[in-house]
Design a protein around this motif. Sequence first.
Motif, PDB file in Angstrom:
ATOM      1  N   LYS B  30      13.554 -17.269 -34.858  1.00 21.91           N
ATOM      2  CA  LYS B  30      14.777 -17.124 -34.371  1.00 21.91           C
ATOM      3  C   LYS B  30      15.760 -16.529 -35.461  1.00 21.91           C
ATOM      4  CE  LYS B  30      18.776 -19.783 -32.609  1.00 21.91           C
ATOM      5  NZ  LYS B  30      19.342 -21.199 -32.206  1.00 21.91           N
ATOM      6  N   CYS B  31      16.312 -15.186 -35.015  1.00 18.18           N
ATOM      7  CA  CYS B  31      17.375 -14.908 -36.030  1.00 18.18           C
ATOM      8  C   CYS B  31      18.681 -15.753 -36.193  1.00 18.18           C
ATOM      9  CB  CYS B  31      17.847 -13.567 -35.502  1.00 18.18           C
ATOM     10  SG  CYS B  31      18.959 -12.813 -36.938  1.00 18.18           S
ATOM     11  N   GLU B  32      18.780 -16.228 -37.407  1.00 18.65           N
ATOM     12  CA  GLU B  32      20.074 -17.102 -37.670  1.00 18.65           C
ATOM     13  C   GLU B  32      21.421 -16.273 -37.389  1.00 18.65           C
ATOM     14  OE1 GLU B  32      20.050 -20.273 -38.073  1.00 18.65           O
ATOM     15  OE2 GLU B  32      17.776 -20.542 -37.987  1.00 18.65           O
ATOM     16  N   LYS B  33      21.156 -15.075 -37.473  1.00 19.97           N
ATOM     17  CA  LYS B  33      22.634 -14.422 -37.543  1.00 19.97           C
ATOM     18  C   LYS B  33      23.003 -14.020 -35.781  1.00 19.97           C
ATOM     19  CE  LYS B  33      24.766 -12.818 -41.491  1.00 19.97           C
ATOM     20  NZ  LYS B  33      24.109 -12.454 -42.659  1.00 19.97           N
ATOM     21  N   CYS B  34      22.047 -13.485 -35.215  1.00 15.11           N
ATOM     22  CA  CYS B  34      22.262 -13.049 -33.917  1.00 15.11           C
ATOM     23  C   CYS B  34      21.713 -13.964 -32.762  1.00 15.11           C
ATOM     24  CB  CYS B  34      22.021 -11.731 -33.523  1.00 15.11           C
ATOM     25  SG  CYS B  34      20.142 -11.211 -33.494  1.00 15.11           S
ATOM     26  N   LYS B  35      21.002 -14.850 -33.402  1.00 14.22           N
ATOM     27  CA  LYS B  35      20.569 -16.137 -32.381  1.00 14.22           C
ATOM     28  C   LYS B  35      19.275 -15.491 -31.503  1.00 14.22           C
ATOM     29  CE  LYS B  35      23.519 -18.892 -34.173  1.00 14.22           C
ATOM     30  NZ  LYS B  35      23.458 -19.378 -35.467  1.00 14.22           N
ATOM     31  N   VAL B  49      13.223  -7.609 -41.255  1.00  9.35           N
ATOM     32  CA  VAL B  49      14.512  -7.529 -40.949  1.00  9.35           C
ATOM     33  C   VAL B  49      14.923  -7.665 -39.543  1.00  9.35           C
ATOM     34  CG1 VAL B  49      16.435  -5.737 -41.006  1.00  9.35           C
ATOM     35  CG2 VAL B  49      15.033  -6.134 -43.018  1.00  9.35           C
ATOM     36  N   CYS B  50      15.655  -8.067 -38.850  1.00 12.14           N
ATOM     37  CA  CYS B  50      15.938  -8.390 -37.588  1.00 12.14           C
ATOM     38  C   CYS B  50      16.343  -7.024 -36.996  1.00 12.14           C
ATOM     39  CB  CYS B  50      17.046  -9.368 -37.277  1.00 12.14           C
ATOM     40  SG  CYS B  50      17.607  -9.463 -35.374  1.00 12.14           S
ATOM     41  N   PRO B  51      15.224  -6.634 -36.028  1.00 12.84           N
ATOM     42  CA  PRO B  51      15.742  -5.221 -35.062  1.00 12.84           C
ATOM     43  C   PRO B  51      16.945  -5.264 -34.374  1.00 12.84           C
ATOM     44  CG  PRO B  51      13.569  -6.580 -34.342  1.00 12.84           C
ATOM     45  CD  PRO B  51      14.358  -7.356 -35.646  1.00 12.84           C
ATOM     46  N   ASN B  52      17.330  -6.490 -34.247  1.00 14.20           N
ATOM     47  CA  ASN B  52      18.746  -6.418 -33.207  1.00 14.20           C
ATOM     48  C   ASN B  52      20.056  -6.408 -34.228  1.00 14.20           C
ATOM     49  OD1 ASN B  52      19.977  -7.090 -30.798  1.00 14.20           O
ATOM     50  ND2 ASN B  52      20.278  -9.470 -31.476  1.00 14.20           N
ATOM     51  N   CYS B  53      20.014  -7.249 -35.114  1.00 14.43           N
ATOM     52  CA  CYS B  53      21.236  -7.109 -35.697  1.00 14.43           C
ATOM     53  C   CYS B  53      21.222  -6.733 -37.247  1.00 14.43           C
ATOM     54  CB  CYS B  53      21.856  -8.527 -35.790  1.00 14.43           C
ATOM     55  SG  CYS B  53      21.017  -9.737 -37.129  1.00 14.43           S
ATOM     56  N   GLY B  54      19.943  -6.430 -37.754  1.00 10.24           N
ATOM     57  CA  GLY B  54      19.843  -5.915 -39.282  1.00 10.24           C
ATOM     58  C   GLY B  54      20.026  -7.011 -40.154  1.00 10.24           C
ATOM     59  N   ASN B  55      19.833  -8.351 -39.787  1.00 16.97           N
ATOM     60  CA  ASN B  55      19.925  -9.443 -40.757  1.00 16.97           C
ATOM     61  C   ASN B  55      18.732  -9.464 -41.612  1.00 16.97           C
ATOM     62  OD1 ASN B  55      20.339 -12.186 -41.968  1.00 16.97           O
ATOM     63  ND2 ASN B  55      19.149 -13.051 -40.394  1.00 16.97           N
ATOM     64  N   HIS B  56      18.756  -9.504 -42.960  1.00 17.37           N
ATOM     65  CA  HIS B  56      17.570  -9.592 -43.871  1.00 17.37           C
ATOM     66  C   HIS B  56      17.120 -10.920 -44.106  1.00 17.37           C
ATOM     67  CE1 HIS B  56      18.630  -5.475 -44.481  1.00 17.37           C
ATOM     68  NE2 HIS B  56      17.909  -5.267 -45.515  1.00 17.37           N
TER      69      HIS B  56
HETATM   70 ZN   LIG Z   1      19.509 -10.701 -35.682  1.00 17.12          ZN
END
Ligand SMILES: [Zn+2]
Lengths: 269, 279
Positions: B30-35, B49-56
Amino acid sequence: MPNNLTAWDRVQIVRAQDRPTALDYIDNIFDEFIELHGDRKFSDDKATVCGLARLENTNFTVIAQQKGRNTKENIERNFGMPKPEGYRKSFRFMKQAEKFNRPIITFIDTKGAYPGLGAEERGQGEAIASSMFEMSRLKVPIIVVVIGEGSSGGALAIGVGDKILMLENAIYSILSPEGYASILWKDSGRAKEAAEVMKMTAKDLLDLKVIDKIIKEPKGGAQEDVKKMSEEIKKEIVSSYLSLKDIDEDTLVASRYEKFRNMGEYIRK
Amino acid sequence: MVIDKIKKREEPEEDKKYSKPDIPVGKWIKCEKCKEILYKEIVRENYSVCPNCGNHFRLSSRRRIAQIIDEGTFEEFKLNIETVNPLGMDSYIKKMETIREKTGIDEAVKCGTGNINGEKVVICVMDGNFLMGSMGSVVGEKITYSIEKAIELKLPLIIFSVSGGARMQEGIISLMQMAKTSAAIAKLDEAGLLYISVLTDPTYGGVTASFASLGDIILAEPHAMIGFAGRRVIEQTIKQELPEEFQTSEFLLEHGFIDKVVERKDMKDTIHKLLLLNK
Ligand SMILES: [Zn+2]
């Protein structure tokens, strides 16, 4: 002073309102002292005192962390917690000391570098790092005296010297015992317990070779006799200076490097 | 600013998140930034890197080295040292043993030589999985050794930092590692060698206040949290809320403390370019 004082007792002693501050010692130790101000970049940090001093016919550059002697002074001095401009100011005077071949004396007494919005915006981390980086290669003798509280990188930032002296009741540590307990045990209430395990007393630090010498305090503590305490500090500054003054620049810098290079407690597996 | 983009996406469609009760454990993250729930393999192929929001996502030292150093060229310095536990804390030794068993890494930094698109460098990569990347005697010694090795081999130095700061469990000895490593960087500077410091999420305390801030060039990953004092300590001290972007890479760039924010996918080529431009 009885030797059975706990580390926590000493924490109380150095934090007491009547504990002499850097300026109390400076007034007593030196024959002349003139304070000079500012980092020439942003402002004049009041928790850091810099100036020129004379002692037995030798001129010194003096850098000191200054706590207030009462509430009003403490507010003015930001409780002895330097901001980045404090480290940049002291660096300016250290560089000048090198230019004029003047030895440097620093007095450490701080709860730590100031944790504030502006301090972060102006690079508190970079200021501390650069101070140690530059001190490690200054070509003049540096004598460090830990006179009260020496907490965290904010203290060490002016502590990279050739001789590290420490008053008997002073403390020198990675963080305040409160901060330590809060980080390690999530409970700042266990500060007393933290003080005992942190190895922050002069004796602990001498054993760990972090400091070179303990300066004895008058019976009851430095506040009991500021003149006598100043005399003792003066004596040790002079003898440290005499042991350093004839060492050539390269050797001086190389030995300072080795001194800190050797700090670390590890074994080969 | 990218932060705004992240905020807009912060509220995921609830049913999307919960309509897949059969998500196999271990395959998804789970991406902590965009969930967003993401397939691990996809994230991995995208440099973590999250493909959805760019979170590293945070990287282990091993994976970081794989991303930066040419395959098969990394040679680790074999120091074989361990702490003597200067404060005599039993819990410290036990904690390290548990982490070693769980992660297979033995300390919070990995150091050695390797090539970046053919350019040989000395590289140190900190690892946040080991006691939050904190710096004690062993980390301080390994970093110092690597700096001296760079001087000896006349090679550029690259350090990737991720750290909570000086390691509490070793007390004053950890604090002294700040002076030790900073002095070594000064020596590297005297030798006229290039040092590129790369700050990753999070870099704090005694690491920010020593070698990490002393690079000739300082790069940072996007949205990394970087500072000296922690946000909570500052808020308690000044009794005032801090701006949201406070202590991010972008905040530091704005205030003049880093040279460039570089996305992970571009990191290797950017360092390579800098190495060539400094030749
Ligand atoms: Zn994300």
